[in-house]
Design an enzyme around this catalytic site. Structure first.
Site, short mmCIF file in Angstrom:
data_model
loop_
_atom_site.label_atom_id
_atom_site.label_comp_id
_atom_site.label_asym_id
_atom_site.label_seq_id
_atom_site.Cartn_x
_atom_site.Cartn_y
_atom_site.Cartn_z
NE ARG A 195 -4.38 -1.41 1.68
CZ ARG A 195 -5.23 -1.98 2.53
NH1 ARG A 195 -4.96 -2.00 3.82
NH2 ARG A 195 -6.34 -2.52 2.10
CE LYS A 235 -19.96 -14.98 7.52
NZ LYS A 235 -19.87 -13.69 8.21
N GLY A 261 -13.08 -3.65 0.81
CA GLY A 261 -14.48 -3.22 0.96
C GLY A 261 -14.89 -2.20 -0.09
#
Ligand code: ADP
Ligand code: MG
Length: 387
Positions: free
Chosen positions: A34, A200, A368
């Protein structure tokens, strides 16, 4: 949208929100990717004669004990090594020392402000986009550049807050992310295949709903496949299943025939077990942990005919060598005539760690944030930048 290139940066105090939220163990940075990703924007600003003031969060700060754990000092040192240039670290997020340091900067100097989430300790000021804090930080600069793609899905004081008070633009990393991801989501070249995996269904509902009409095929693997298989009345044994989402899976399967599910699985009696085998029919004491060879061949058919591929979620428990064959085999199917976009934190690390970074067009740096883009949502840290 305004980018860093649209501003005259010479002699200006340029506040840059970067994403230095790197993993640190015992004071040592274990992955500096990053920091490297932010260098292009920082170097550009220095070369234009800017006074560069960097803001980033690191981890979460809930109690006093979290402060030392999430100190940006090690990042400051690593950044200085990577730039080959001195970086002045200010161990404060506001106050006289910070203001005086900025006041005495020369063109081309770099200041890194302490972790913006230190402001969360009392009253969650950073994470709740406290009006006074955003305004105060904005008062320290002339121009604001958001280059923290990974935080853009959050409205925090250090992105949305500052941007509401200063002329603002995006940096090169955010520009690269948007240029790679947006055309694929809004106007993909067909055939367009979406591959979804991960553990999920509930994490991926927004992505399924946004992309099901746009794509030609939706290949589902990983843990989430078992909720769909169970919805079809297939025995999935002890595989991970979200019973609350069986109805959603049934609805999707009734609505479209684009969804392609596994036809065989690599199963084991537990995650810890060191043995596994391939089966088309899972028995009650087994769990599916990877897609099997027939499924790999089935998925290959769709992947090879596709011009555009979006992939989120590994198709097996790739962290364990026994269950990474499906994910690896998919990586090997891609060729340079296809546009292949990888979104999601675990998917990115799977593709990179398995050695297939160069096989794909773009690996998003925002876990995200990339998911929210795939869901078709606006990212507040980017919409605030304006035209
Ligand atoms: P991303 O971060 O890319 O969005 P997810 O977090 O949704 O991906 O999913 C990654 C996780 O899914 C991995 O930790 C992997 O072990 C898990 N996973 C994949 N396949 C299975 C499976 N069959 N059973 C249980 N977990 C699985
Ligand atoms: Mg994940």
């Amino acid at each position: 949208m305004k980018t860093i290139k649209d501003f005259d940066l010479n002699s200006k105090r340029v506040l840059i929100r970067v994403d230095f939220n790197v993993p640190i163990k015992d004071g040592i940075i274990t992955d500096d990717n990053r920091i490297r990703e932010s260098l292009e924007t920082i170097n550009y600003a220095i070369n234009q004669g800017a006074k560069v003031i960097l803001f980033s969060h690191l981890g979460r700060v809930k109690e006093a004990a979290d402060l030392a754990k999430n100190d940006l000092l090690p990042v400051s040192k690593r950044l200085s090594e990577l730039l080959g240039k001195e970086v002045t670290f200010v161990n404060k997020t506001r106050g006289e020392e910070l203001e005086a340091t900025i006041q005495s900067m020369n063109n081309g100097d770099i200041v890194l402000v302490q972790n913006t989430r230190y402001e969360d300790l009392e009253g969650k000021k950073e994470s709740s986009n406290d009006e006074e804090l955003g305004k105060y930080w904005a008062s320290l600069g002339d121009i604001f550049i958001n280059d923290a793609f990974g935080t853009s899905h959050r409205a925090h004081a250090s992105n949305v807050g500052i941007a509401s008070h200063l002329p603002s633009g995006i940096g090169f990393l955010v520009l690269k992310e948007l240029n790679n991801m947006l055309p694929v989501i809004t106007n993909p070249i067909h055939p367009f295949t979406v591959i979804l995996g991960g553990s999920k269904v509930s994490d991926k509902i927004g992505v399924i709903e946004n992309l099901i009409d746009k794509c030609d095929y939706l290949l589902i693997g990983g843990g989430m496949a078992y909720t769909f298989l169970k919805a079809k009345g297939i025995n999935v044994g002890k595989s991970i299943v979200e019973d609350d989402y069986i109805d959603f899976a049934k609805e999707m399967l009734a609505k479209t025939d684009k969804i392609i599910l596994p036809v065989d699985n690599v199963v084991s009696d537990s995650l810890e077990s060191e043995t596994c085998h391939v089966t088309e029919e899972i028995s009650n004491d087994e769990m599916g942990l990877d897609i099997g060879p027939k499924t790999i061949e089935l998925f290959r058919k769709y992947i090879l005919m596709s011009k555009t591929i979006v992939w989120n979620g590994p198709v097996g428990v790739f962290e364990n060598k026994l269950y990474q064959n499906g994910t690896k085999s998919i990586c090997e199917m891609f060729n340079s005539t296809q546009t292949v976009i990888i979104g999601g934190g675990d998917s990115a690390s799977a593709v990179i760690n398995l050695g297939y970074k160069d096989r794909v067009t773009h690996i998003s740096t925002g876990g995200g944030a990339s998911l929210e883009l795939l869901e078709g949502k606006e990212l507040p840290g980017i919409s605030i930048i304006g035209e």
